[in-house]
Design an enzyme around this catalytic site. Structure first.
Site, short mmCIF file in Angstrom:
data_model
loop_
_atom_site.label_atom_id
_atom_site.label_comp_id
_atom_site.label_asym_id
_atom_site.label_seq_id
_atom_site.Cartn_x
_atom_site.Cartn_y
_atom_site.Cartn_z
N LYS A 76 0.67 0.26 6.75
CA LYS A 76 1.27 -1.37 6.70
C LYS A 76 1.98 -1.40 7.82
O LYS A 76 1.83 -2.89 8.55
CB LYS A 76 2.30 -1.21 5.47
CG LYS A 76 1.48 -0.92 4.08
CD LYS A 76 2.69 -0.88 2.97
CE LYS A 76 3.66 0.11 3.18
NZ LYS A 76 3.43 1.48 2.90
N SER B 37 5.86 -1.88 -2.47
CA SER B 37 5.65 -2.88 -3.66
C SER B 37 4.54 -2.54 -4.56
O SER B 37 3.63 -2.93 -4.86
CB SER B 37 5.16 -4.40 -2.95
OG SER B 37 4.46 -4.17 -2.12
N GLY C 250 0.66 -1.26 0.07
CA GLY C 250 -0.06 -0.02 0.09
C GLY C 250 0.83 1.20 -0.03
O GLY C 250 2.19 1.19 0.04
#
Ligand SMILES: Nc1ncnc2c1ncn2[C@@H]1O[C@H](COP(=O)(O)OS(=O)(=O)O)[C@@H](OP(=O)(O)O)[C@H]1O
Ligand SMILES: Nc1ncnc2c1ncn2[C@@H]1O[C@H](COP(=O)(O)OP(=O)(O)O)[C@@H](O)[C@H]1O
Length: 207
Positions: A37, A105, A31
């Site tokens: 996260k 990511s 995210g």
């Protein structure tokens, strides 16, 4: 590579997991910066740890202090960052651990490349889907302000892309609901996929 042969060890992943009473798994939190996260993964790890799981949390900010300190935020460097992290996570899962990771990511290809390292069901993608507007208003590190001012280039969501997952196992928007409910939802999912093996009751854990 052609002269390198894989060495099969006598103690395998199943034996290592069984010794710990768990089925190893990788929970991959993805995210935007500020989406939650680290907070979510950290709270889940604390709960799992207290209930006796053997865990490890890999976090983007921390990994970039050591293993990936030579890498920046170009798309190529992010690719390499996530390639290394994926391989490390694989070793940790192989050692029988419940592994949690918190990395932006940003591309589907990067996330799917890590997913492909694992058998079906052992890679659990958790999309922390908190909207950009909320992440930017939180701005806990002041990075969005810098990105808007042009002091930081290639900033995810502002000047570098984030591709929303299309088939994440779980999606959590941390601007809705509370952390305890979100962690309980994650614990319920882990129960459903039988991470605790053999299954057993732990008072108060909801698992
Ligand atoms: N340009 C740019 N873009 C995005 N993020 C930036 C950038 N520069 C520094 N940071 C800080 O680095 C953290 C993200 O590192 P990751 O390793 O998770 O990124 S990535 O997965 O390789 O894209 C990220 O941490 P989180 O806020 O925890 O996500 C930021 O604090
Ligand atoms: N579950 C949550 N509910 C409400 N606010 C949250 C939650 N998780 C994180 N936050 C807020 O968002 C900020 C960024 O969270 P963080 O976990 O550091 O995000 P990330 O690791 O994605 O950058 C935190 O400082 C906190 O104020």
């Amino acid at each position: 590579m052609s002269n390198i042969v894989w060495h099969q060890h006598a103690i395998d992943q199943a034996a290592r997991g069984a010794q710990k009473g768990q089925n190893p798994v990788l929970l991959w939190f993805t995210g935007l910066s500020g989406s939650g996260k680290s907070t979510l993964a950290g709270a889940l790890e604390r709960a799992l740890f207290e209930y006796g799981f053997h865990t490890y949390l890999l976090d983007g900010d921390n990994v970039r202090h050591g293993l990936c300190k030579d890498l920046g935020f170009s798309l190529e460097d992010r690719d390499e960052n996530l390639r290394r992290v994926g391989e490390v996570a694989k070793l940790m899962v192989d050692s029988g651990l419940v592994v949690l990771s918190a990395f932006i990511s940003p591309t589907r290809e990067e996330r799917d490349r890590v997913r492909a390292l694992f058998p079906q069901g052992q890679f659990v993608e958790v999309h922390v889907s908190t909207p950009l507007s909320v992440c930017e208003s939180r701005d806990p590190k002041g990075l969005y302000v810098k990105a808007r001012n042009g002091e930081i280039t290639n900033f995810t969501g502002i000047s570098s892309p984030y591709e929303v997952p299309e088939s994440a196992e779980l999606t959590i928007d941390t601007s809705k609901g509370d952390l305890v409910t979100q962690v309980n939802g994650l614990l319920a999912y882990l129960k459903a996929i039988e991470v605790l093996n053999p299954p057993r009751q732990i008072a108060g854990a909801g698992i």
